[in-house]
Design a protein around this motif. Structure first.
Motif, PDB file in Angstrom:
ATOM      1  N   VAL A 159       0.842  -1.198   0.000  1.00  0.00           N
ATOM      2  CA  VAL A 159       0.000   0.000   0.000  1.00  0.00           C
ATOM      3  C   VAL A 159       0.876   1.246   0.000  1.00  0.00           C
ATOM      4  O   VAL A 159       1.841   1.342   0.776  1.00  0.00           O
ATOM      5  CB  VAL A 159      -0.928   0.014   1.227  1.00  0.00           C
ATOM      6  CG1 VAL A 159      -1.816   1.261   1.212  1.00  0.00           C
ATOM      7  CG2 VAL A 159      -1.782  -1.248   1.259  1.00  0.00           C
ATOM      8  N   THR A 160       0.542   2.190  -0.872  1.00  0.00           N
ATOM      9  CA  THR A 160       1.252   3.467  -0.899  1.00  0.00           C
ATOM     10  C   THR A 160       0.731   4.367   0.222  1.00  0.00           C
ATOM     11  O   THR A 160      -0.467   4.676   0.282  1.00  0.00           O
ATOM     12  CB  THR A 160       1.057   4.175  -2.251  1.00  0.00           C
ATOM     13  OG1 THR A 160       1.511   3.316  -3.304  1.00  0.00           O
ATOM     14  CG2 THR A 160       1.848   5.475  -2.293  1.00  0.00           C
ATOM     15  N   VAL A 161       1.645   4.757   1.111  1.00  0.00           N
ATOM     16  CA  VAL A 161       1.271   5.589   2.255  1.00  0.00           C
ATOM     17  C   VAL A 161       1.313   7.061   1.833  1.00  0.00           C
ATOM     18  O   VAL A 161       2.311   7.506   1.243  1.00  0.00           O
ATOM     19  CB  VAL A 161       2.225   5.354   3.426  1.00  0.00           C
ATOM     20  CG1 VAL A 161       1.839   6.220   4.610  1.00  0.00           C
ATOM     21  CG2 VAL A 161       2.228   3.876   3.812  1.00  0.00           C
ATOM     22  N   PRO A 162       0.275   7.855   2.112  1.00  0.00           N
ATOM     23  CA  PRO A 162       0.287   9.282   1.750  1.00  0.00           C
ATOM     24  C   PRO A 162       1.429  10.020   2.449  1.00  0.00           C
ATOM     25  O   PRO A 162       1.821   9.667   3.573  1.00  0.00           O
ATOM     26  CB  PRO A 162      -1.067   9.788   2.233  1.00  0.00           C
ATOM     27  CG  PRO A 162      -1.916   8.566   2.336  1.00  0.00           C
ATOM     28  CD  PRO A 162      -0.994   7.466   2.732  1.00  0.00           C
ATOM     29  N   ARG A 214       7.305   3.610  -6.293  1.00  0.00           N
ATOM     30  CA  ARG A 214       6.718   3.972  -5.016  1.00  0.00           C
ATOM     31  C   ARG A 214       7.642   3.603  -3.850  1.00  0.00           C
ATOM     32  O   ARG A 214       7.743   4.335  -2.862  1.00  0.00           O
ATOM     33  CB  ARG A 214       5.367   3.274  -4.844  1.00  0.00           C
ATOM     34  CG  ARG A 214       4.311   3.759  -5.840  1.00  0.00           C
ATOM     35  CD  ARG A 214       3.018   2.978  -5.687  1.00  0.00           C
ATOM     36  NE  ARG A 214       1.980   3.460  -6.603  1.00  0.00           N
ATOM     37  CZ  ARG A 214       0.776   2.932  -6.704  1.00  0.00           C
ATOM     38  NH1 ARG A 214       0.443   1.867  -5.959  1.00  0.00           N
ATOM     39  NH2 ARG A 214      -0.119   3.433  -7.542  1.00  0.00           N
ATOM     40  N   ALA A 215       8.325   2.459  -3.988  1.00  0.00           N
ATOM     41  CA  ALA A 215       9.222   2.024  -2.908  1.00  0.00           C
ATOM     42  C   ALA A 215      10.405   2.962  -2.756  1.00  0.00           C
ATOM     43  O   ALA A 215      10.949   3.116  -1.656  1.00  0.00           O
ATOM     44  CB  ALA A 215       9.708   0.604  -3.183  1.00  0.00           C
ATOM     45  N   SER A 216      10.828   3.590  -3.844  1.00  0.00           N
ATOM     46  CA  SER A 216      11.995   4.480  -3.780  1.00  0.00           C
ATOM     47  C   SER A 216      11.750   5.679  -2.866  1.00  0.00           C
ATOM     48  O   SER A 216      12.689   6.276  -2.336  1.00  0.00           O
ATOM     49  CB  SER A 216      12.365   4.964  -5.187  1.00  0.00           C
ATOM     50  OG  SER A 216      11.316   5.762  -5.735  1.00  0.00           O
ATOM     51  N   SER A 217      10.486   6.030  -2.674  1.00  0.00           N
ATOM     52  CA  SER A 217      10.165   7.160  -1.795  1.00  0.00           C
ATOM     53  C   SER A 217      10.016   6.724  -0.344  1.00  0.00           C
ATOM     54  O   SER A 217       9.807   7.560   0.539  1.00  0.00           O
ATOM     55  CB  SER A 217       8.871   7.847  -2.273  1.00  0.00           C
ATOM     56  OG  SER A 217       7.767   6.950  -2.179  1.00  0.00           O
ATOM     57  N   GLY A 218      10.100   5.410  -0.081  1.00  0.00           N
ATOM     58  CA  GLY A 218       9.989   4.908   1.284  1.00  0.00           C
ATOM     59  C   GLY A 218       8.608   5.033   1.868  1.00  0.00           C
ATOM     60  O   GLY A 218       8.461   5.126   3.093  1.00  0.00           O
ATOM     61  N   ILE A 220       5.906   2.813   1.509  1.00  0.00           N
ATOM     62  CA  ILE A 220       5.167   1.573   1.285  1.00  0.00           C
ATOM     63  C   ILE A 220       4.904   0.874   2.623  1.00  0.00           C
ATOM     64  O   ILE A 220       5.802   0.722   3.456  1.00  0.00           O
ATOM     65  CB  ILE A 220       5.947   0.614   0.362  1.00  0.00           C
ATOM     66  CG1 ILE A 220       6.077   1.218  -1.043  1.00  0.00           C
ATOM     67  CG2 ILE A 220       5.276  -0.752   0.290  1.00  0.00           C
ATOM     68  CD1 ILE A 220       4.763   1.348  -1.774  1.00  0.00           C
ATOM     69  N   ALA A 221       3.663   0.474   2.816  1.00  0.00           N
ATOM     70  CA  ALA A 221       3.285  -0.342   3.969  1.00  0.00           C
ATOM     71  C   ALA A 221       2.714  -1.653   3.445  1.00  0.00           C
ATOM     72  O   ALA A 221       2.123  -1.690   2.353  1.00  0.00           O
ATOM     73  CB  ALA A 221       2.256   0.379   4.837  1.00  0.00           C
ATOM     74  N   LEU A 222       2.911  -2.718   4.203  1.00  0.00           N
ATOM     75  CA  LEU A 222       2.455  -4.036   3.771  1.00  0.00           C
ATOM     76  C   LEU A 222       1.306  -4.526   4.645  1.00  0.00           C
ATOM     77  O   LEU A 222       1.365  -4.437   5.875  1.00  0.00           O
ATOM     78  CB  LEU A 222       3.607  -5.049   3.813  1.00  0.00           C
ATOM     79  CG  LEU A 222       4.821  -4.728   2.932  1.00  0.00           C
ATOM     80  CD1 LEU A 222       5.860  -5.825   3.065  1.00  0.00           C
ATOM     81  CD2 LEU A 222       4.403  -4.543   1.474  1.00  0.00           C
TER      82      LEU A 222
END
Length: 230
Positions: A159-162, A214-218, A220-222
């Motif tokens: 999940v992409t975290v705002p 998205r992961a490059s921005s740190g 991401i939540a699982l």
């Protein structure tokens, strides 16, 4: 007058009978024979024991053992595997030493402990889960994944975290659902000093570049999905 001498007693005719003379010689000979026989039996027993020991030592086989602790899902390296010699035992089924090259790069389905023998059933097929999919490494901060519960094979939503101050909204102004990508956990690293872990995820080819961005921005939540049988 002198008394006349008695006439001599005549000896019986025939051969003389010699009386047997008893000696201890036969007893000594029997003891020598018994000692010699005992020595022979002991020598034979010692020879058989030595032969059995040599046979037992020679009946050994070279197998694979684990040289370092390896968590489930982490690929095996050449340094993680050593060759050990063990006595042949039908109750043990370790992998033969000749398979060493083929196990390097494999991923264990369970945690492997240093000093244990490597069994084929402990390894996942192929080089890991999601061999037919793209793999993306995602660094997950403390609190952004279930603590200590993720294992290879788990189905998750990345999940992409705002970002700070951001709040996605829909057309009607209501809170919009977060963007997510379906994935399967391939491996999980040990937590670093801050508690963050790197989770390798297998995703569809169409989602690989998107998740990597998205992961490059740190951010991401699982979220772990329900496990089969739960």
């Amino acid at each position: 007058m002198e008394t006349p001498a008695a006439p001599p007693i005549p000896r019986p005719a025939g051969p003389r009978t010699e009386l047997p003379i008893t000696t201890t010689a036969p007893v000594k000979k029997q003891r020598r024979y018994a000692a010699a026989a005992l020595s022979t039996v002991l020598a034979v027993a010692a020879a058989l024991g030595a032969a059995a020991a040599v046979s037992a030592v020679g009946d050994r086989t070279k197998v694979l053992a684990i040289a370092n602790d390896v968590p489930a899902g982490q690929p095996l390296t050449d340094a993680d595997v050593v060759v050990a010699e063990v006595s042949a035992d039908s109750a043990l089924t370790p992998m033969p030493a000749t398979d060493r090259a083929s196990v390097v790069g494999k991923r264990p389905a369970v945690d492997l402990r240093k000093g244990s023998l490597l069994v084929a059933g402990q390894l996942q097929p192929g080089t890991g889960l999601g061999d037919d999919k793209q793999q993306v490494g995602v660094q997950v901060k403390r609190g952004q994944a279930p603590a200590g519960s993720l294992v290879p094979g788990d189905k998750v939503l990345a999940v992409t975290v705002p970002g700070q101050g951001e709040q996605p909204t829909g057309k009607d102004g209501a809170e919009a659902p977060p963007s997510s990508v379906k994935a399967v956990v391939v491996s999980v690293s040990r937590p670093d000093a801050s508690g963050a872990v790197v989770v390798n995820l297998a995703v569809a080819s169409s989602d690989g570049p998107l998740l990597a961005t998205r992961a490059s921005s740190g951010r991401i939540a699982l979220v772990r999905d329900v496990r089969t049988g739960s």
